[in-house]
Design a protein around this motif. Structure first.
Motif, PDB file in Angstrom:
ATOM      1  N   ILE A   1      35.783  34.888   5.976  1.00  0.00           N
ATOM      2  CA  ILE A   1      36.800  35.941   5.949  1.00  0.00           C
ATOM      3  C   ILE A   1      37.242  36.260   7.372  1.00  0.00           C
ATOM      4  CG2 ILE A   1      35.936  36.933   3.811  1.00  0.00           C
ATOM      5  CD1 ILE A   1      34.711  39.232   5.436  1.00  0.00           C
ATOM      6  N   GLU A   2      38.416  36.840   7.468  1.00  0.00           N
ATOM      7  CA  GLU A   2      38.919  37.377   8.732  1.00  0.00           C
ATOM      8  C   GLU A   2      39.119  38.865   8.509  1.00  0.00           C
ATOM      9  OE1 GLU A   2      38.780  35.526  11.280  1.00  0.00           O
ATOM     10  OE2 GLU A   2      38.694  33.573  10.300  1.00  0.00           O
ATOM     11  N   THR A   3      38.758  39.664   9.514  1.00  0.00           N
ATOM     12  CA  THR A   3      38.745  41.117   9.355  1.00  0.00           C
ATOM     13  C   THR A   3      39.308  41.833  10.573  1.00  0.00           C
ATOM     14  OG1 THR A   3      36.554  41.382  10.344  1.00  0.00           O
ATOM     15  CG2 THR A   3      36.635  40.926   7.961  1.00  0.00           C
ATOM     16  N   TYR A   4      39.454  43.138  10.417  1.00  0.00           N
ATOM     17  CA  TYR A   4      39.899  44.007  11.513  1.00  0.00           C
ATOM     18  C   TYR A   4      38.750  44.843  12.073  1.00  0.00           C
ATOM     19  CZ  TYR A   4      44.970  44.044  12.366  1.00  0.00           C
ATOM     20  OH  TYR A   4      46.237  43.767  12.797  1.00  0.00           O
ATOM     21  N   ASP A   5      37.516  44.518  11.714  1.00  0.00           N
ATOM     22  CA  ASP A   5      36.348  45.244  12.199  1.00  0.00           C
ATOM     23  C   ASP A   5      35.129  44.362  11.949  1.00  0.00           C
ATOM     24  OD1 ASP A   5      34.809  47.309  13.247  1.00  0.00           O
ATOM     25  OD2 ASP A   5      35.431  48.807  11.774  1.00  0.00           O
ATOM     26  N   VAL A   6      33.973  44.777  12.444  1.00  0.00           N
ATOM     27  CA  VAL A   6      32.750  44.003  12.239  1.00  0.00           C
ATOM     28  C   VAL A   6      31.718  44.785  11.440  1.00  0.00           C
ATOM     29  CG1 VAL A   6      33.085  42.540  14.268  1.00  0.00           C
ATOM     30  CG2 VAL A   6      31.827  44.693  14.499  1.00  0.00           C
ATOM     31  N   THR A   7      32.138  45.860  10.813  1.00  0.00           N
ATOM     32  CA  THR A   7      31.257  46.686  10.002  1.00  0.00           C
ATOM     33  C   THR A   7      31.442  46.341   8.521  1.00  0.00           C
ATOM     34  OG1 THR A   7      32.903  48.429   9.751  1.00  0.00           O
ATOM     35  CG2 THR A   7      31.451  48.573  11.687  1.00  0.00           C
ATOM     36  N   PRO A   8      30.491  46.729   7.657  1.00  0.00           N
ATOM     37  CA  PRO A   8      30.652  46.446   6.224  1.00  0.00           C
ATOM     38  C   PRO A   8      31.933  47.010   5.628  1.00  0.00           C
ATOM     39  CG  PRO A   8      28.390  47.054   6.677  1.00  0.00           C
ATOM     40  CD  PRO A   8      29.167  47.301   7.958  1.00  0.00           C
ATOM     41  N   SER A   9      32.476  48.056   6.217  1.00  0.00           N
ATOM     42  CA  SER A   9      33.687  48.689   5.683  1.00  0.00           C
ATOM     43  C   SER A   9      34.973  48.114   6.270  1.00  0.00           C
ATOM     44  CB  SER A   9      33.637  50.196   5.958  1.00  0.00           C
ATOM     45  OG  SER A   9      33.565  50.423   7.365  1.00  0.00           O
ATOM     46  N   ALA A  10      34.893  46.975   6.937  1.00  0.00           N
ATOM     47  CA  ALA A  10      36.045  46.387   7.633  1.00  0.00           C
ATOM     48  C   ALA A  10      37.218  46.092   6.704  1.00  0.00           C
ATOM     49  CB  ALA A  10      35.628  45.079   8.311  1.00  0.00           C
ATOM     50  N   VAL A  11      38.423  46.305   7.244  1.00  0.00           N
ATOM     51  CA  VAL A  11      39.640  45.843   6.575  1.00  0.00           C
ATOM     52  C   VAL A  11      39.558  44.322   6.511  1.00  0.00           C
ATOM     53  CG1 VAL A  11      42.140  45.551   6.856  1.00  0.00           C
ATOM     54  CG2 VAL A  11      41.082  47.787   7.266  1.00  0.00           C
ATOM     55  N   ILE A  12      39.779  43.748   5.341  1.00  0.00           N
ATOM     56  CA  ILE A  12      39.723  42.301   5.139  1.00  0.00           C
ATOM     57  C   ILE A  12      41.145  41.759   5.196  1.00  0.00           C
ATOM     58  CG2 ILE A  12      39.023  40.434   3.593  1.00  0.00           C
ATOM     59  CD1 ILE A  12      36.981  42.494   2.378  1.00  0.00           C
TER      60      ILE A  12
ATOM     61  N   THR B   1      37.873  50.201   7.421  1.00  0.00           N
ATOM     62  CA  THR B   1      37.988  50.490   8.852  1.00  0.00           C
ATOM     63  C   THR B   1      38.577  49.333   9.651  1.00  0.00           C
ATOM     64  OG1 THR B   1      35.710  49.749   9.209  1.00  0.00           O
ATOM     65  CG2 THR B   1      36.049  52.101   8.796  1.00  0.00           C
ATOM     66  N   ALA B   2      39.245  49.718  10.727  1.00  0.00           N
ATOM     67  CA  ALA B   2      39.804  48.751  11.677  1.00  0.00           C
ATOM     68  C   ALA B   2      39.471  49.263  13.080  1.00  0.00           C
ATOM     69  CB  ALA B   2      41.314  48.642  11.504  1.00  0.00           C
ATOM     70  N   SER B   3      38.850  48.421  13.892  1.00  0.00           N
ATOM     71  CA  SER B   3      38.493  48.848  15.243  1.00  0.00           C
ATOM     72  C   SER B   3      39.590  48.456  16.229  1.00  0.00           C
ATOM     73  CB  SER B   3      37.156  48.244  15.675  1.00  0.00           C
ATOM     74  OG  SER B   3      37.301  46.882  15.997  1.00  0.00           O
ATOM     75  N   ILE B   4      39.769  49.263  17.228  1.00  0.00           N
ATOM     76  CA  ILE B   4      40.755  48.985  18.267  1.00  0.00           C
ATOM     77  C   ILE B   4      40.402  47.677  18.971  1.00  0.00           C
ATOM     78  CG2 ILE B   4      41.663  49.776  20.494  1.00  0.00           C
ATOM     79  CD1 ILE B   4      41.365  52.657  19.356  1.00  0.00           C
ATOM     80  N   ALA B   5      39.113  47.477  19.259  1.00  0.00           N
ATOM     81  CA  ALA B   5      38.686  46.257  19.957  1.00  0.00           C
ATOM     82  C   ALA B   5      39.017  45.001  19.159  1.00  0.00           C
ATOM     83  CB  ALA B   5      37.189  46.312  20.251  1.00  0.00           C
ATOM     84  N   THR B   6      38.802  45.046  17.848  1.00  0.00           N
ATOM     85  CA  THR B   6      39.098  43.875  17.020  1.00  0.00           C
ATOM     86  C   THR B   6      40.604  43.657  16.906  1.00  0.00           C
ATOM     87  OG1 THR B   6      37.055  44.271  15.786  1.00  0.00           O
ATOM     88  CG2 THR B   6      38.643  42.748  14.809  1.00  0.00           C
ATOM     89  N   LYS B   7      41.368  44.715  16.785  1.00  0.00           N
ATOM     90  CA  LYS B   7      42.828  44.568  16.752  1.00  0.00           C
ATOM     91  C   LYS B   7      43.341  43.968  18.060  1.00  0.00           C
ATOM     92  CE  LYS B   7      44.561  47.834  13.401  1.00  0.00           C
ATOM     93  NZ  LYS B   7      45.519  48.912  13.197  1.00  0.00           N
ATOM     94  N   GLU B   8      42.780  44.415  19.189  1.00  0.00           N
ATOM     95  CA  GLU B   8      43.177  43.856  20.490  1.00  0.00           C
ATOM     96  C   GLU B   8      42.794  42.386  20.585  1.00  0.00           C
ATOM     97  OE1 GLU B   8      41.291  46.543  23.243  1.00  0.00           O
ATOM     98  OE2 GLU B   8      42.949  47.986  23.124  1.00  0.00           O
TER      99      GLU B   8
END
Length: 167
Positions: A12-23, A50-57
Motif C-alpha cells: 500500500i501507499e499512504t499519507y502517514d506511517v501510523t495504523p490510522s494512515a490515509v490509504i 491521518t496524514a502527516s506533514i512529513a509524509t505529504k512532503e
C-alpha cells in the motif's frame, strides 16, 4: 472456485506511517497464480484517518503521488476483500514487514466495520526472507502494484534459493 490457501503479496501507499494512515493505493498480486488487484483511493473520503506533514512532503518530492483516486476507502476495501475471497477461502498475506501494510489495512477494515479478509496468523513477512537470502532492495517504485509484483517475484527467487516451497 477458491482454493483452501493461496498466497498474495500486498503493498500500500499512504499519507502517514501510523495504523490510522490515509490509504492512497492498494496493490496485490496472487503469488504463483494469475491475478492482480490495484486501486487508487480518494484521500478526501477518509475523514477519520491521518496524514502527516512529513509524509505529504516526502510524496511531493517523489513527483507522482497516487492522490487522484476516485474510489472511496469503503469500496476499495470491499473490492480487495471480494477479490481475495474469490481466489482463496483462507488467503495467506505477504508484505514487506508485518507492522505496516496489513496493520493499516486491518485498522481501516475495523474502522469501517468491515471484516478483515485474512486471519492474523496468515500474515507473512517477505523482508525476513529477503534478508535470509541477501536479496537486493526490492520495490522502490512507490507504486503499490509494481512494488507488490516486484516483491512477489523476489520472494519466489529467494524461496527457491533457500529450497523452500510455499505451503
Amino acid at each position: 472456485m477458491p482454493t483452501d490457501h493461496d498466497h498474495f503479496m500486498i503493498d500500500i501507499e499512504t499519507y502517514d506511517v501510523t495504523p490510522s494512515a490515509v490509504i492512497l493505493s492498494i496493490g496485490a498480486e496472487r503469488i504463483l497464480g494469475s491475478g492482480t488487484f490495484y486501486v487508487e483511493i480518494d484521500p478526501n473520503t477518509q475523514y477519520e484517518r491521518t496524514a502527516s506533514i512529513a509524509t505529504k512532503e516526502w510524496w511531493a518530492k517523489q513527483g507522482n503521488p497516487p492522490i487522484h483516486g476516485t474510489t472511496t476507502l469503503h469500496d476499495a476495501l470491499t473490492s480487495l476483500a471480494h477479490w481475495l475471497k474469490s481466489l482463496s477461502e483462507e488467503p495467506i498475506i505477504w508484505c514487506k514487514g508485518t507492522d505496516f501494510d496489513t496493520v493499516i489495512l486491518a485498522h481501516a477494515y475495523k474502522q469501517l466495520n468491515l471484516e478483515v479478509p485474512w486471519k492474523y496468523y496468515n500474515v507473512r513477512d517477505c523482508r525476513t526472507v529477503f534478508k535470509l537470502c541477501n536479496a537486493p532492495k526490492v520495490g522502490a517504485e512507490h507504486n503499490a502494484l509494481e512494488d507488490a509484483m516486484a516483491q512477489s517475484d523476489e520472494l519466489i527467487r529467494c524461496l527457491s534459493k533457500l529450497n523452500v516451497e510455499l505451503a
